[in-house]
Enzyme design. Structure first.
Site, PDB file in Angstrom:
ATOM      1  N   CYS A   9      25.380  34.786  73.803  1.00  0.00           N
ATOM      2  CA  CYS A   9      24.450  33.646  73.866  1.00  0.00           C
ATOM      3  C   CYS A   9      24.269  33.179  75.317  1.00  0.00           C
ATOM      4  O   CYS A   9      25.234  33.063  76.068  1.00  0.00           O
ATOM      5  CB  CYS A   9      24.976  32.507  73.008  1.00  0.00           C
ATOM      6  SG  CYS A   9      23.867  31.094  72.987  1.00  0.00           S
ATOM      7  N   CYS A  23      27.723  26.145  76.147  1.00  0.00           N
ATOM      8  CA  CYS A  23      28.520  25.177  75.390  1.00  0.00           C
ATOM      9  C   CYS A  23      30.013  25.456  75.671  1.00  0.00           C
ATOM     10  O   CYS A  23      30.501  26.547  75.378  1.00  0.00           O
ATOM     11  CB  CYS A  23      28.231  25.293  73.901  1.00  0.00           C
ATOM     12  SG  CYS A  23      26.462  25.294  73.538  1.00  0.00           S
ATOM     13  N   CYS A  80      32.466  27.094  73.144  1.00  0.00           N
ATOM     14  CA  CYS A  80      32.018  28.216  72.314  1.00  0.00           C
ATOM     15  C   CYS A  80      32.387  29.595  72.864  1.00  0.00           C
ATOM     16  O   CYS A  80      31.974  29.971  73.960  1.00  0.00           O
ATOM     17  CB  CYS A  80      30.508  28.136  72.122  1.00  0.00           C
ATOM     18  SG  CYS A  80      29.901  29.462  71.070  1.00  0.00           S
ATOM     19  N   CYS A 131      25.537  29.572  54.659  1.00  0.00           N
ATOM     20  CA  CYS A 131      24.920  29.255  55.944  1.00  0.00           C
ATOM     21  C   CYS A 131      24.979  30.468  56.868  1.00  0.00           C
ATOM     22  O   CYS A 131      26.028  31.076  57.033  1.00  0.00           O
ATOM     23  CB  CYS A 131      25.654  28.065  56.566  1.00  0.00           C
ATOM     24  SG  CYS A 131      24.895  27.535  58.099  1.00  0.00           S
ATOM     25  N   CYS A 186      21.301  27.841  54.068  1.00  0.00           N
ATOM     26  CA  CYS A 186      21.271  27.063  55.307  1.00  0.00           C
ATOM     27  C   CYS A 186      21.242  28.042  56.473  1.00  0.00           C
ATOM     28  O   CYS A 186      21.711  29.170  56.361  1.00  0.00           O
ATOM     29  CB  CYS A 186      22.529  26.202  55.345  1.00  0.00           C
ATOM     30  SG  CYS A 186      22.728  25.264  56.862  1.00  0.00           S
ATOM     31  N   CYS A 218      21.473  18.992  58.468  1.00  0.00           N
ATOM     32  CA  CYS A 218      22.928  19.041  58.613  1.00  0.00           C
ATOM     33  C   CYS A 218      23.226  18.863  60.097  1.00  0.00           C
ATOM     34  O   CYS A 218      22.832  19.696  60.913  1.00  0.00           O
ATOM     35  CB  CYS A 218      23.426  20.393  58.117  1.00  0.00           C
ATOM     36  SG  CYS A 218      25.175  20.675  58.438  1.00  0.00           S
ATOM     37  N   ARG A 267      31.447  16.799  55.974  1.00  0.00           N
ATOM     38  CA  ARG A 267      32.131  18.091  55.896  1.00  0.00           C
ATOM     39  C   ARG A 267      33.326  18.176  56.836  1.00  0.00           C
ATOM     40  O   ARG A 267      33.192  17.999  58.041  1.00  0.00           O
ATOM     41  CB  ARG A 267      31.157  19.231  56.198  1.00  0.00           C
ATOM     42  CG  ARG A 267      31.793  20.608  56.023  1.00  0.00           C
ATOM     43  CD  ARG A 267      30.771  21.722  56.051  1.00  0.00           C
ATOM     44  NE  ARG A 267      29.745  21.443  55.069  1.00  0.00           N
ATOM     45  CZ  ARG A 267      28.448  21.473  55.313  1.00  0.00           C
ATOM     46  NH1 ARG A 267      28.002  21.813  56.482  1.00  0.00           N
ATOM     47  NH2 ARG A 267      27.597  21.182  54.368  1.00  0.00           N
TER      48      ARG A 267
HETATM   49  S1  SF4 Z   1      27.366  26.901  70.353  1.00  0.00           S
HETATM   50 FE1  SF4 Z   1      27.683  28.989  71.197  1.00  0.00          FE
HETATM   51  S2  SF4 Z   1      26.191  30.238  70.097  1.00  0.00           S
HETATM   52 FE2  SF4 Z   1      25.544  28.110  69.836  1.00  0.00          FE
HETATM   53  S3  SF4 Z   1      24.130  27.687  71.514  1.00  0.00           S
HETATM   54 FE3  SF4 Z   1      26.167  27.092  72.268  1.00  0.00          FE
HETATM   55  S4  SF4 Z   1      26.943  28.927  73.308  1.00  0.00           S
HETATM   56 FE4  SF4 Z   1      25.244  29.589  72.018  1.00  0.00          FE
END
Ligand code: SF4
Length: 329
Positions: free
Chosen positions: A55, A59, A62, A99, A131, A191, A263
């Site tokens: 990605c 984040c 993540c 989901c 979802c 959600c 949740r």
């Molecule tokens: S949470 Fe992870 S997968 Fe989702 S947008 Fe952020 S970096 Fe990308």
């Protein structure tokens, strides 16, 4: 929605609820819970990563962000048939919501999106709530998902607007809110929740709950996650969140958004059965089942089956309406 549902909460009011003595907080939340829900019922959802890793976003929590060096293996979008098989497996194990998550910044109008639409069409014929969590979404894309049979869309706010920039720099808070609005306008169930334990202050937790509870319509589903730190991510050293912090978040969400499914999400793997029971007492009524939550560990189906037996819980049926309050709160 009835007139007992408020969208004008102030941060002060939420803070007062959040900070009351923990037994009073649990008691209040349990009371509200029983006014709107069958307290024995817990929704069982399965989350499948249909496209993993790589990605472009940053984040900080993540492991799927391409820029961090984690053990996550990049996997292109799964085939529709494979996803259908996983959905069937989830249904047979007792899940009523399925989901599908893709590690994308946003949805693009390309073949992959067409494939996801086929996945949605396929899974929606199985009688489960379908979802998706695919990143940012335009109004048109939301409509296409709705037409394909999508029931709910997950898009977490993660934290408060003030702390957001400490966790993610590749998009901003208003992008999140725009997607939530597009989802809402397409008449898809919303959600949205967040994560605690990322180094935020208590005020950030309250700030996030404030944003969610003052949306024109509360999300139908509010996931509360405890950070599961992953090696290689900037938050790898974050200390474990105490169960009392989870309980305060869950109970406060339950009180200020009484009709939502709250949740108990990531972090359950590090909780004892007794701790999870307290979370249900505090108003949580939904869990993710299956031994993986996208890429992080989660209790397995067998373990959860035992928990349901011990706590006399029963799985909530798919597409069940939430009742209006029967008693004034
Ligand atoms: S949470 Fe992870 S997968 Fe989702 S947008 Fe952020 S970096 Fe990308």
């Amino acid at each position: 929605m009835n007139n007992l549902i408020r969208n004008n909460w102030t941060r002060e009011e939420i803070s007062e609820i959040y900070n009351q003595p923990v037994m009073d907080l649990i008691y209040q939340a349990a009371t509200v819970h029983r006014q709107y829900h069958d307290a024995q019922e817990v929704q069982v959802c399965t989350l499948l990563s249909v496209k993993t890793g790589g990605c472009p976003e940053d984040c900080a929590y993540c492991p799927q962000a391409a820029r961090y060096h984690t053990e996550v293996k990049v996997h292109k979008l799964m085939e529709v048939q494979e996803v259908m098989e996983k959905a069937l497996e989830a249904k047979e194990s007792g899940s009523t919501r399925f989901c599908m998550g893709a590690a994308w910044r946003e949805v693009r109008d390309n073949k992959d999106f067409d494939k996801v639409l086929d996945m949605v069409k396929g899974v929606s014929t199985m009688g489960m709530e379908v979802c998706c969590t695919l990143g940012m979404l335009s109004h048109e894309q939301a409509n296409k998902l709705k037409e394909a049979g999508l029931y709910a869309y997950n898009h977490n706010l993660d934290t408060s607007e003030e702390f957001y920039g400490d966790i993610i720099t590749t998009r901003n808070y208003s992008d999140r809110l725009d997607t939530l609005e597009n989802v809402r306008q397409a008449k898809i169930s919303v959600c949205s929740g967040g994560i605690i334990g990322m180094g935020e202050k208590e005020g950030d937790r309250i700030g996030m709950l404030h944003t969610l509870s003052t949306l024109p319509q509360h999300p139908e589903s509010v996931p509360v996650n405890a950070l599961v730190p992953v090696e290689g991510t900037p938050l790898e050293e974050q200390p474990k969140v105490s169960v009392w912090e989870m309980i305060r978040m869950i109970a406060t969400a339950r009180i200020i958004m009484p009709q939502a499914m709250v949740r108990l999400s990531a972090g359950r793997v590090r909780m004892t059965l007794e701790e999870q029971a307290l979370c249900f007492m505090a108003g949580a009524n939904s869990i993710f089942a299956g031994d993986k939550l996208l890429t992080t560990p989660n209790p397995g189906y067998v373990q959860d089956k035992e928990m349901f037996q011990v706590l006399n819980l029963k799985p909530r049926k798919a597409h069940k309406e939430v009742k209006e309050a029967v008693v004034a709160v």
